[in-house]
Design an enzyme around this catalytic site. Structure first.
Site, PDB file in Angstrom:
ATOM      1  N   ASN A  80       0.837  -1.202   0.000  1.00 26.39           N
ATOM      2  CA  ASN A  80       0.000   0.000   0.000  1.00 26.39           C
ATOM      3  C   ASN A  80       0.871   1.252   0.000  1.00 26.39           C
ATOM      4  O   ASN A  80       1.949   1.288   0.616  1.00 26.39           O
ATOM      5  CB  ASN A  80      -1.014   0.008   1.143  1.00 26.39           C
ATOM      6  CG  ASN A  80      -0.430  -0.203   2.519  1.00 26.39           C
ATOM      7  OD1 ASN A  80       0.598  -0.844   2.681  1.00 26.39           O
ATOM      8  ND2 ASN A  80      -1.092   0.335   3.521  1.00 26.39           N
TER       9      ASN A  80
ATOM     10  N   GLU B 255      -3.094  -4.420  -3.203  1.00 30.80           N
ATOM     11  CA  GLU B 255      -3.605  -5.306  -4.256  1.00 30.80           C
ATOM     12  C   GLU B 255      -3.567  -4.627  -5.614  1.00 30.80           C
ATOM     13  O   GLU B 255      -3.179  -5.213  -6.626  1.00 30.80           O
ATOM     14  CB  GLU B 255      -5.054  -5.716  -3.957  1.00 30.80           C
ATOM     15  CG  GLU B 255      -5.225  -6.575  -2.715  1.00 30.80           C
ATOM     16  CD  GLU B 255      -5.494  -5.764  -1.466  1.00 30.80           C
ATOM     17  OE1 GLU B 255      -4.876  -4.691  -1.285  1.00 30.80           O
ATOM     18  OE2 GLU B 255      -6.311  -6.218  -0.648  1.00 30.80           O
TER      19      GLU B 255
HETATM   20  N1  THU Z   1      -5.295  -1.468   2.468  1.00 29.10           N
HETATM   21  C1  THU Z   1      -4.712  -2.281   1.533  1.00 29.10           C
HETATM   22  O1  THU Z   1      -3.630  -1.980   1.027  1.00 29.10           O
HETATM   23  N2  THU Z   1      -5.368  -3.412   1.180  1.00 29.10           N
HETATM   24  C2  THU Z   1      -6.538  -3.844   1.722  1.00 29.10           C
HETATM   25  O2  THU Z   1      -7.011  -4.913   1.382  1.00 29.10           O
HETATM   26  C3  THU Z   1      -7.210  -3.028   2.722  1.00 29.10           C
HETATM   27  C4  THU Z   1      -6.595  -1.727   3.046  1.00 29.10           C
HETATM   28  C5  THU Z   1      -4.557  -0.292   2.922  1.00 29.10           C
HETATM   29  C6  THU Z   1      -5.076   1.030   2.451  1.00 29.10           C
HETATM   30  C7  THU Z   1      -4.541   1.943   3.535  1.00 29.10           C
HETATM   31  O3  THU Z   1      -3.215   2.310   3.208  1.00 29.10           O
HETATM   32  C8  THU Z   1      -4.510   1.094   4.775  1.00 29.10           C
HETATM   33  O4  THU Z   1      -4.585  -0.246   4.332  1.00 29.10           O
HETATM   34  C9  THU Z   1      -5.621   1.373   5.746  1.00 29.10           C
HETATM   35  O5  THU Z   1      -6.849   1.336   5.147  1.00 29.10           O
END
Ligand code: THU
Length: 127
Positions: free
Chosen positions: A42, A55
């Site tokens: 992320n 993802e």
């Molecule tokens: N996030 C992801 O990268 N993937 C997920 O499946 C759920 C949420 C990240 C987005 C953000 O940077 C952090 O988790 C909190 O929501």
């Protein structure tokens, strides 16, 4: 590649997560139709809405490198709960897979497995 190997790749990608705002680090690894794996983490932004999930980073890396579809994606987070793809990621995956398998692993290494159609039934598809 085994499920465990794909999950390990997702946990490794998590190490590069840029998550100074939420503190929630996520890694992902997608396996394409030719079995090549692309990873992502992320990437947050001070303008919080511009954050991109692990993802979609992994998925878009695969597509931008010429892959047409994915068959499996692993998501990893250091959490007591399973981190499941958000709605936007589910829709993005649906654009580039028939019915991808989605694995989600938590801190203790345990993981769950779903088909995309279970997580996003009656999806709006390209066709
Ligand atoms: N996030 C992801 O990268 N993937 C997920 O499946 C759920 C949420 C990240 C987005 C953000 O940077 C952090 O988790 C909190 O929501």
């Amino acid at each position: 590649m085994t499920d465990r190997e794909l999950i390990n790749a997702a946990f490794k990608a998590l190490e590069n997560a840029y998550a100074p705002y939420s503190g929630f680090r996520v890694g992902a690894a997608v396996e394409c139709e030719d079995n090549i794996v692309f990873t992502g983490c992320n990437v947050e932004n001070a303008a919080l809405g511009d954050t991109v999930c692990a993802e979609r980073v992994a998925l878009f890396k695969a597509i931008s490198e010429g892959r047409k579809s994915i068959i499996r994606i692993a998501v990893a987070a250091h959490s007591d709960e399973y981190c499941m793809p958000c709605g936007s990621c589910r829709q993005a995956i649906s654009e580039f897979s028939k019915d991808a398998e989605i694995l989600s692993a938590r801190s203790d290494g345990r993981y769950v497995s779903y088909k995309l159609s279970e997580l996003l039934p009656h999806q709006f598809e390209p066709k």
